[in-house]
Write a protein that holds these residues in place. Sequence first.
Motif, mmCIF file in Angstrom:
data_model
loop_
_atom_site.group_PDB
_atom_site.id
_atom_site.type_symbol
_atom_site.label_atom_id
_atom_site.label_comp_id
_atom_site.label_asym_id
_atom_site.label_seq_id
_atom_site.Cartn_x
_atom_site.Cartn_y
_atom_site.Cartn_z
ATOM 1 N N LEU A 93 46.703 -10.548 -32.783
ATOM 2 C CA LEU A 93 47.220 -10.636 -34.051
ATOM 3 C C LEU A 93 45.794 -10.234 -34.884
ATOM 4 C CD1 LEU A 93 49.167 -10.680 -36.592
ATOM 5 C CD2 LEU A 93 49.035 -13.091 -36.625
ATOM 6 N N THR A 94 45.918 -9.136 -35.841
ATOM 7 C CA THR A 94 44.565 -9.096 -36.662
ATOM 8 C C THR A 94 45.582 -8.715 -37.935
ATOM 9 O OG1 THR A 94 43.590 -8.016 -34.877
ATOM 10 C CG2 THR A 94 42.584 -7.618 -37.169
ATOM 11 N N GLU A 95 45.143 -9.600 -39.017
ATOM 12 C CA GLU A 95 45.471 -9.213 -40.372
ATOM 13 C C GLU A 95 44.403 -8.762 -41.120
ATOM 14 O OE1 GLU A 95 49.175 -12.488 -41.027
ATOM 15 O OE2 GLU A 95 46.989 -13.530 -40.214
ATOM 16 N N THR A 96 44.266 -7.816 -41.834
ATOM 17 C CA THR A 96 43.359 -7.298 -42.651
ATOM 18 C C THR A 96 43.755 -7.097 -44.155
ATOM 19 O OG1 THR A 96 42.723 -5.720 -40.559
ATOM 20 C CG2 THR A 96 41.750 -5.178 -42.696
ATOM 21 N N ASN A 97 42.911 -7.576 -44.930
ATOM 22 C CA ASN A 97 42.909 -7.423 -46.166
ATOM 23 C C ASN A 97 44.126 -8.235 -46.742
ATOM 24 O OD1 ASN A 97 40.896 -5.558 -46.505
ATOM 25 N ND2 ASN A 97 42.339 -3.858 -46.111
ATOM 26 N N ALA A 98 44.160 -9.605 -46.308
ATOM 27 C CA ALA A 98 45.005 -10.646 -46.669
ATOM 28 C C ALA A 98 46.563 -10.025 -47.027
ATOM 29 C CB ALA A 98 44.665 -11.055 -47.962
ATOM 30 N N PRO A 99 47.363 -9.761 -45.816
ATOM 31 C CA PRO A 99 48.810 -9.276 -46.053
ATOM 32 C C PRO A 99 49.477 -10.271 -46.513
ATOM 33 C CG PRO A 99 48.170 -9.225 -43.689
ATOM 34 C CD PRO A 99 46.839 -9.485 -44.638
ATOM 35 N N ALA A 100 49.424 -11.720 -45.970
ATOM 36 C CA ALA A 100 50.115 -12.889 -46.323
ATOM 37 C C ALA A 100 50.076 -12.860 -48.014
ATOM 38 C CB ALA A 100 49.597 -14.025 -45.618
ATOM 39 N N THR A 101 49.000 -12.653 -48.679
ATOM 40 C CA THR A 101 48.988 -12.682 -50.143
ATOM 41 C C THR A 101 50.319 -11.788 -50.648
ATOM 42 O OG1 THR A 101 46.683 -13.036 -49.916
ATOM 43 C CG2 THR A 101 47.518 -12.491 -52.104
ATOM 44 N N TYR A 102 50.611 -10.771 -50.195
ATOM 45 C CA TYR A 102 51.532 -9.817 -50.948
ATOM 46 C C TYR A 102 52.691 -9.726 -50.025
ATOM 47 C CZ TYR A 102 46.824 -8.491 -52.404
ATOM 48 O OH TYR A 102 45.655 -8.623 -52.816
ATOM 49 N N LEU A 103 52.987 -10.295 -48.959
ATOM 50 C CA LEU A 103 54.169 -10.099 -48.165
ATOM 51 C C LEU A 103 54.502 -11.432 -47.423
ATOM 52 C CD1 LEU A 103 52.670 -6.895 -46.041
ATOM 53 C CD2 LEU A 103 54.209 -6.935 -47.991
ATOM 54 N N ASP A 104 55.772 -11.450 -47.280
ATOM 55 C CA ASP A 104 56.646 -12.773 -46.558
ATOM 56 C C ASP A 104 56.928 -12.443 -45.336
ATOM 57 O OD1 ASP A 104 56.215 -14.932 -48.618
ATOM 58 O OD2 ASP A 104 57.770 -14.102 -49.535
ATOM 59 N N TYR A 105 56.478 -12.867 -44.103
ATOM 60 C CA TYR A 105 56.662 -12.677 -42.777
ATOM 61 C C TYR A 105 56.351 -13.967 -41.971
ATOM 62 C CZ TYR A 105 51.769 -11.444 -42.530
ATOM 63 O OH TYR A 105 50.591 -11.238 -42.493
ATOM 64 N N THR A 106 57.005 -13.745 -40.786
ATOM 65 C CA THR A 106 56.775 -15.041 -40.079
ATOM 66 C C THR A 106 56.615 -14.307 -38.490
ATOM 67 O OG1 THR A 106 58.296 -16.445 -41.055
ATOM 68 C CG2 THR A 106 57.550 -17.180 -38.685
ATOM 69 N N VAL A 107 55.106 -14.597 -38.204
ATOM 70 C CA VAL A 107 54.680 -14.149 -36.713
ATOM 71 C C VAL A 107 55.241 -14.895 -35.656
ATOM 72 C CG1 VAL A 107 52.737 -13.414 -35.255
ATOM 73 C CG2 VAL A 107 52.675 -12.632 -37.712
ATOM 74 N N LEU A 108 55.711 -14.268 -34.601
ATOM 75 C CA LEU A 108 56.313 -15.195 -33.608
ATOM 76 C C LEU A 108 55.524 -15.424 -32.426
ATOM 77 C CD1 LEU A 108 60.061 -13.876 -33.700
ATOM 78 C CD2 LEU A 108 59.181 -15.954 -34.628
ATOM 79 N N LEU A 109 54.102 -15.579 -32.701
ATOM 80 C CA LEU A 109 53.087 -16.168 -31.687
ATOM 81 C C LEU A 109 53.163 -17.539 -31.737
ATOM 82 C CD1 LEU A 109 50.674 -13.232 -32.023
ATOM 83 C CD2 LEU A 109 52.355 -13.320 -30.285
ATOM 84 N N ASP A 110 53.805 -18.412 -31.265
ATOM 85 C CA ASP A 110 53.660 -19.756 -31.285
ATOM 86 C C ASP A 110 54.292 -20.386 -29.924
ATOM 87 O OD1 ASP A 110 56.572 -19.617 -31.914
ATOM 88 O OD2 ASP A 110 56.176 -19.796 -33.743
ATOM 89 N N SER A 111 54.376 -21.639 -29.862
ATOM 90 C CA SER A 111 54.652 -22.326 -28.742
ATOM 91 C C SER A 111 56.490 -22.274 -28.558
ATOM 92 C CB SER A 111 54.407 -23.530 -28.603
ATOM 93 O OG SER A 111 54.641 -24.371 -29.735
ATOM 94 N N ALA A 112 56.844 -22.465 -29.944
ATOM 95 C CA ALA A 112 58.541 -22.248 -29.955
ATOM 96 C C ALA A 112 58.849 -21.066 -29.387
ATOM 97 C CB ALA A 112 58.932 -22.477 -31.239
ATOM 98 N N SER A 113 58.202 -19.918 -29.495
ATOM 99 C CA SER A 113 58.535 -18.584 -28.849
ATOM 100 C C SER A 113 58.147 -18.131 -27.433
ATOM 101 C CB SER A 113 58.151 -17.396 -30.044
ATOM 102 O OG SER A 113 58.550 -17.844 -31.183
#
Length: 195
Positions: A93-113
């Motif tokens: 996962l590469t996030e450029t220019n702080a997308p989480a500042t402007y967008l709500d989303y949940t990335v599913l790269l976690d142990s639960a997934s």
Amino acid sequence: MKKKLILIVAAAMLVVAIGVGGTLAYLTATSTVTNTFTIGNVALTLDETDPATGEKTTTGVGYTNLVPTEVITKDPYVRVAPGSQKCYLFAKLTETNAPATYLDYTVLLDSASGWIPLGADYPNIYYRVVDPLANPTPTLDFQLIKDDKITVKEAVGGTIALPTAVPEIKFTAYAVQFENVANAEAAWAILNPST
């Protein structure tokens, strides 16, 4: 005459020897074993739906003229092809220019997934072991964004300043054979992408 008789007897003996020799044969047999070697493969795709066409694309999609609270369908999936060998599947996962500042989303790269962080030396790189031969479904699909959606935050343009550079969310997928590779770190080293 005696010479002639000797020649006739020698010729007769030669004819008999050839006749007997021609009917004698060694007992023989032949058997062949042919070994064939088919090399396995690991095949994957990383795609998402282009909202303009409804078709799958592997190049990503750009969005313009978004407004606060707008919901964007975003469905990136990593797909391991049927018939692929057991493999280490990586997602970066590469996030450029702080997308989480402007967008709500949940990335599913976690142990639960089912994803495992590669380690502290490899930020935003996750892996899992996939065995398509043990699970012969048409494809093995792994969703990367929860509910396949991203929402523009309500405060963008209000209390949150508009971005000066375009925010980006980028996923990259890799796969390496599982057999004869010591562990996930060794598999990542085989890939040797710049981390």
